[in-house]
Motif scaffolding. Structure first.
Motif, mmCIF file in Angstrom:
data_model
loop_
_atom_site.group_PDB
_atom_site.id
_atom_site.type_symbol
_atom_site.label_atom_id
_atom_site.label_comp_id
_atom_site.label_asym_id
_atom_site.label_seq_id
_atom_site.Cartn_x
_atom_site.Cartn_y
_atom_site.Cartn_z
ATOM 1 N N THR A 1 52.376 38.538 44.903
ATOM 2 C CA THR A 1 53.288 39.595 44.426
ATOM 3 C C THR A 1 54.567 38.965 43.879
ATOM 4 O OG1 THR A 1 54.069 39.903 46.678
ATOM 5 C CG2 THR A 1 52.409 41.450 45.913
ATOM 6 N N GLY A 2 54.971 37.824 44.440
ATOM 7 C CA GLY A 2 56.192 37.147 43.998
ATOM 8 C C GLY A 2 56.144 36.701 42.548
ATOM 9 N N VAL A 3 54.944 36.389 42.016
ATOM 10 C CA VAL A 3 54.866 35.998 40.601
ATOM 11 C C VAL A 3 54.576 37.197 39.699
ATOM 12 C CG1 VAL A 3 54.152 33.614 41.062
ATOM 13 C CG2 VAL A 3 52.398 35.344 40.659
ATOM 14 N N GLY A 4 54.349 38.369 40.295
ATOM 15 C CA GLY A 4 54.136 39.573 39.480
ATOM 16 C C GLY A 4 52.696 40.052 39.428
ATOM 17 N N LEU A 5 51.856 39.550 40.336
ATOM 18 C CA LEU A 5 50.472 40.029 40.393
ATOM 19 C C LEU A 5 50.394 41.194 41.384
ATOM 20 C CD1 LEU A 5 48.943 36.473 40.641
ATOM 21 C CD2 LEU A 5 48.152 38.142 38.938
ATOM 22 N N ALA A 6 49.553 42.180 41.075
ATOM 23 C CA ALA A 6 49.303 43.257 42.038
ATOM 24 C C ALA A 6 48.169 42.800 42.951
ATOM 25 C CB ALA A 6 48.893 44.529 41.304
ATOM 26 N N VAL A 7 48.366 42.857 44.274
ATOM 27 C CA VAL A 7 47.306 42.415 45.202
ATOM 28 C C VAL A 7 46.400 43.603 45.509
ATOM 29 C CG1 VAL A 7 46.818 41.446 47.475
ATOM 30 C CG2 VAL A 7 48.772 40.619 46.178
ATOM 31 N N ASP A 8 45.128 43.476 45.083
ATOM 32 C CA ASP A 8 44.173 44.585 45.238
ATOM 33 C C ASP A 8 43.379 44.478 46.527
ATOM 34 O OD1 ASP A 8 44.780 45.282 42.575
ATOM 35 O OD2 ASP A 8 43.390 43.737 41.880
ATOM 36 N N HIS A 9 43.271 43.252 47.047
ATOM 37 C CA HIS A 9 42.351 43.051 48.169
ATOM 38 C C HIS A 9 42.774 41.809 48.930
ATOM 39 C CE1 HIS A 9 38.489 43.118 50.289
ATOM 40 N NE2 HIS A 9 38.433 41.826 50.107
ATOM 41 N N PHE A 10 42.708 41.879 50.249
ATOM 42 C CA PHE A 10 42.997 40.709 51.082
ATOM 43 C C PHE A 10 42.030 40.752 52.256
ATOM 44 C CE2 PHE A 10 45.115 38.509 54.587
ATOM 45 C CZ PHE A 10 45.476 37.316 53.971
ATOM 46 N N GLN A 11 41.356 39.645 52.504
ATOM 47 C CA GLN A 11 40.328 39.650 53.554
ATOM 48 C C GLN A 11 40.303 38.318 54.293
ATOM 49 O OE1 GLN A 11 36.580 41.020 52.066
ATOM 50 N NE2 GLN A 11 35.473 40.601 53.951
ATOM 51 N N LEU A 12 40.146 38.401 55.615
ATOM 52 C CA LEU A 12 39.983 37.191 56.427
ATOM 53 C C LEU A 12 38.508 36.993 56.750
ATOM 54 C CD1 LEU A 12 42.940 37.623 58.963
ATOM 55 C CD2 LEU A 12 42.864 36.139 56.961
#
Ligand SMILES: C[S@@+](CC[C@H](N)C(=O)[O-])C[C@H]1O[C@@H](n2cnc3c(N)ncnc32)[C@H](O)[C@@H]1O
Length: 268
Positions: free
Chosen positions: A192-203
Motif C-alpha cells: 500500500t505504501g507504493v500505491g498498490l491496492a492489496v486484494d488478498h493476503f494469505q498465510l
C-alpha cells in the motif's frame, strides 16, 4: 555476516549450483506448488500476455509461470549472472520464457507495459524492498497485478523439543542467509505504501517431514561453521546424519511460514 543472496555471484559457483538445485527442489514440494498455483490463478485476468518475475534466481518459479500462462511472454530478471546462466540452461526449450540480468530496482522494461509481476522469496533478501516494489508498480499496466510471496523466516524451526540441537541450524540459516526475517509482517504496508491496492493476503504453513527439502539449510550452515572453526567435521557429520535419520523416520519437524500478497495497480 551479510546474506549471500544480496550478491550471489560473489558467493561463488558452488553456492549457485547448490541453491539452483535447492530452489528447484523447493518448487517441486506439494505445498510450494499449491502456494504458487494459488497466486498464479489470482493473476489470471483476461489478456495476460506479458509477465515479469523479479529476482528469478535459477528460474524455478519462472518455469512454473511460463507453463501456467503458455500464451504470455515471461521474462525473469535476476541480478546474478551465474543464476541467469543456470536459469537459461534449465529452461532450454521453453519458448515463452527468457532471462535477463537486471536489478529489481532498475528493470529494462517500459512503463505501464506488463500485465503481471511475481516476486518470490526476494524481499526477505534485500535491505530495502521499497525501490523494487516501486519499480514493479512502474512497469505494471493500470489494473495489472502483482504477487509477492515470501517466508516469515523468524518463525522457521527444526525444533522437536526444548534446546533441540538441530534447531540451532535453523537459527543459523536465518541469521546468515536472510536479510529480513520479519518481512511478511510488513508486506501489506509495503504494497500500500507504493500505491498498490492489496486484494488478498494469505498465510501458508509448510511442513517438510518426510523429504530432504530443508537439507540445504543443514548442509550450508554446518559447512560454514566448520570453515569458521566453530565446530569440527565430526559434529557436522553428526548433525547431517541426525537430519537424515529424522527424514527417514518421518519425525523431522521442518516448519516454515509463507505468505502471499496480491496487489493491483489502480486504474488512472
Ligand atoms: C532465495 S532466491 C529466490 C529465487 C527465485 N525467486 C525462486 O524462488 O526460485 C532470492 C533471489 O533474490 C535475488 N535478489 C537479491 N537482490 C535483488 C535485487 N536487488 N533485485 C532483484 N533480485 C534480487 C537474488 O539474486 C536471488 O536470486
Amino acid at each position: 555476516m551479510a546474506d549471500p543472496f544480496q550478491d550471489v555471484d560473489a558467493a561463488g559457483a558452488d553456492f549457485i549450483t547448490m541453491f539452483a538445485d535447492a530452489m528447484d527442489m523447493r518448487q517441486s514440494d506439494p505445498t510450494m506448488e499449491a502456494i504458487v498455483a494459488d497466486y498464479l490463478d489470482r493473476l489470471d485476468q483476461t489478456d495476460v500476455t506479458r509477465i515479469v518475475e523479479i529476482g528469478a534466481g535459477a528460474g524455478a518459479v519462472s518455469r512454473r509461470i511460463a507453463a501456467r500462462f503458455p500464451v504470455a511472454r515471461v521474462t525473469g530478471f535476476e541480478p546474478s549472472e551465474g543464476f541467469v546462466k543456470e536459469a537459461r540452461s534449465r529452461a532450454a526449450g521453453v519458448d515463452n520464457l527468457s532471462f535477463e540480468v537486471a536489478d529489481g530496482a532498475a528493470l529494462p522494461v517500459a512503463e505501464d507495459s506488463v500485465d503481471a509481476v511475481v516476486i518470490h522469496t526476494v524481499l526477505s533478501h534485500v535491505t530495502d524492498p521499497f525501490p523494487i516494489l516501486k519499480e514493479a508498480l512502474r512497469v505494471l499496466r493500470p489494473g495489472g497485478r502483482i504477487a509477492v510471496c515470501d517466508a516469515d523466516f523468524s518463525k522457521g524451526s527444526f525444533a522437536s523439543f526444548p534446546n533441540d540441537p538441530l534447531d540451532s541450524l535453523a537459527r543459523t540459516f536465518v541469521s546468515d542467509f536472510v536479510t529480513d526475517a520479519y518481512i511478511v509482517g510488513k508486506l501489506r504496508g509495503l504494497l500500500t505504501g507504493v500505491g498498490l491496492a492489496v486484494d488478498h493476503f494469505q498465510l501458508w504453513n509448510r511442513l517438510t517431514d518426510g523429504a530432504p527439502m530443508m537439507l540445504p539449510w543443514v548442509e550450508v550452515t554446518t559447512k560454514q561453521m566448520v570453515e569458521r572453526g566453530q565446530i569440527g567435521a565430526g559434529l557436522r557429520d553428526a548433525l547431517i546424519e541426525e537430519h537424515n535419520r529424522r527424514v527417514a523416520a518421518k519425525t523431522l519437524y521442518g516448519f516454515q511460514l509463507f505468505a502471499t500478497a496480491i496487489g493491483t495497480k489502480p486504474q488512472m
